[in-house]
Scaffold this motif. Structure first.
Motif, short mmCIF file in Angstrom:
data_model
loop_
_atom_site.label_atom_id
_atom_site.label_comp_id
_atom_site.label_asym_id
_atom_site.label_seq_id
_atom_site.Cartn_x
_atom_site.Cartn_y
_atom_site.Cartn_z
N UNK A 99 0.85 -1.19 0.00
CA UNK A 99 0.00 0.00 0.00
C UNK A 99 0.88 1.24 0.00
N UNK A 100 0.44 2.24 -0.72
CA UNK A 100 1.11 3.54 -0.76
C UNK A 100 0.22 4.50 0.01
N UNK A 101 0.81 5.18 1.00
CA UNK A 101 0.06 6.09 1.86
C UNK A 101 0.73 7.45 1.83
N UNK A 102 -0.07 8.50 1.73
CA UNK A 102 0.45 9.87 1.77
C UNK A 102 0.81 10.25 3.19
N UNK A 103 1.88 11.00 3.35
CA UNK A 103 2.31 11.53 4.65
C UNK A 103 1.95 13.01 4.69
N UNK A 104 0.85 13.37 5.35
CA UNK A 104 0.32 14.74 5.26
C UNK A 104 1.25 15.83 5.76
N UNK A 105 2.00 15.60 6.82
CA UNK A 105 2.81 16.68 7.39
C UNK A 105 3.83 17.26 6.41
N UNK A 106 4.66 16.44 5.74
CA UNK A 106 5.60 17.03 4.78
C UNK A 106 4.90 17.66 3.58
N UNK A 107 3.76 17.10 3.20
CA UNK A 107 3.01 17.67 2.08
C UNK A 107 2.53 19.07 2.44
N UNK A 108 1.92 19.17 3.63
CA UNK A 108 1.41 20.48 4.07
C UNK A 108 2.54 21.48 4.27
N UNK A 109 3.68 21.01 4.74
CA UNK A 109 4.83 21.91 4.90
C UNK A 109 5.30 22.42 3.55
N UNK A 110 5.23 21.57 2.53
CA UNK A 110 5.70 21.97 1.21
C UNK A 110 4.73 22.84 0.45
N UNK A 111 3.50 22.40 0.32
CA UNK A 111 2.54 23.11 -0.53
C UNK A 111 1.48 23.87 0.26
N UNK A 112 1.40 23.63 1.55
CA UNK A 112 0.39 24.30 2.37
C UNK A 112 0.39 25.81 2.27
N UNK A 113 1.57 26.45 2.32
CA UNK A 113 1.56 27.91 2.23
C UNK A 113 0.94 28.44 0.93
N UNK A 114 1.18 27.76 -0.18
CA UNK A 114 0.60 28.20 -1.45
C UNK A 114 -0.91 28.08 -1.40
N UNK A 115 -1.40 26.90 -1.00
CA UNK A 115 -2.84 26.71 -0.95
C UNK A 115 -3.47 27.60 0.12
N UNK A 116 -2.74 27.90 1.18
CA UNK A 116 -3.23 28.83 2.19
C UNK A 116 -3.45 30.23 1.63
N UNK A 117 -2.49 30.69 0.81
CA UNK A 117 -2.65 32.01 0.18
C UNK A 117 -3.85 32.04 -0.75
N UNK A 118 -4.03 30.98 -1.52
CA UNK A 118 -5.18 30.90 -2.43
C UNK A 118 -6.48 30.87 -1.64
N UNK A 119 -6.51 30.07 -0.58
CA UNK A 119 -7.72 29.98 0.25
C UNK A 119 -8.06 31.33 0.86
N UNK A 120 -7.04 32.07 1.27
CA UNK A 120 -7.27 33.40 1.85
C UNK A 120 -7.89 34.34 0.82
N UNK A 121 -7.37 34.32 -0.40
CA UNK A 121 -7.91 35.17 -1.46
C UNK A 121 -9.35 34.77 -1.79
N UNK A 122 -9.62 33.46 -1.85
CA UNK A 122 -10.97 33.00 -2.11
C UNK A 122 -11.91 33.40 -0.99
#
Length: 161
Positions: A99-122
């Protein structure tokens, strides 16, 4: 149905152009996000699918992403594992399955700030809309996603589409 009015025809044409622009920009945005953390667009989509749909075997992940099972999906999983975004483990119910499982913490550390900025604008924009407008927009986008899913299935030869 009768002939559309000129106003309706113009509105449909504007909607069509806006949807084409949105879809193109969405693909380019996802590619830019992926590249910002050293991935390609398919890799980022695979991580997103693992986060939203849960762990998968390599074959299931291949089906979700449209990659061919085997070398392409193995190379993708290898890249994601090296980046720290996924890990492989044995299925507890069938030790032969991986099974392949995503590890959320490193993902959020990497791309979270970008999606956070977009969410704020939305969020700022959504605050200008009525509840009915937001409900309509949600329905429109959900339907657009469903149309796209069905067409992806059709293009891949999936009987569901």
């Amino acid at each position: 149905m009768s002939e559309p009015t000129a106003r309706r025809a113009a509105a449909i044409a504007r909607q069509s152009a806006a949807m084409q622009e949105f879809m193109a920009r969405a693909v380019l945005f996802q590619d830019a996000v992926a590249r910002s953390v050293g991935l390609n667009g398919t890799d980022l989509q695979a991580v997103g699918l693992l986060l939203s749909s849960g762990p998968a075997t390599p074959g299931e992940l291949a089906a979700r992403t449209g990659l061919t099972a085997g070398g392409a999906v193995t190379a993708m999983i290898d890249r994601l594992e090296r980046a720290g975004y996924v890990h492989r483990s044995r299925d507890e119910n069938d030790r032969r399955r991986v099974l392949v499982t995503a590890d959320p913490d490193p993902i959020l550390a990497g791309v979270g700030p970008v999606y956070g900025r977009v969410a704020e604008q939305w969020s700022v924009y959504l605050d200008t809309l009525s509840d009915e407008q937001i409900e309509f927009a949600a329905e429109l986008l959900a339907r657009a996603a469903e149309v796209n899913r069905a067409e992806i299935d059709h293009l891949r030869g999936d009987a569901r589409g």
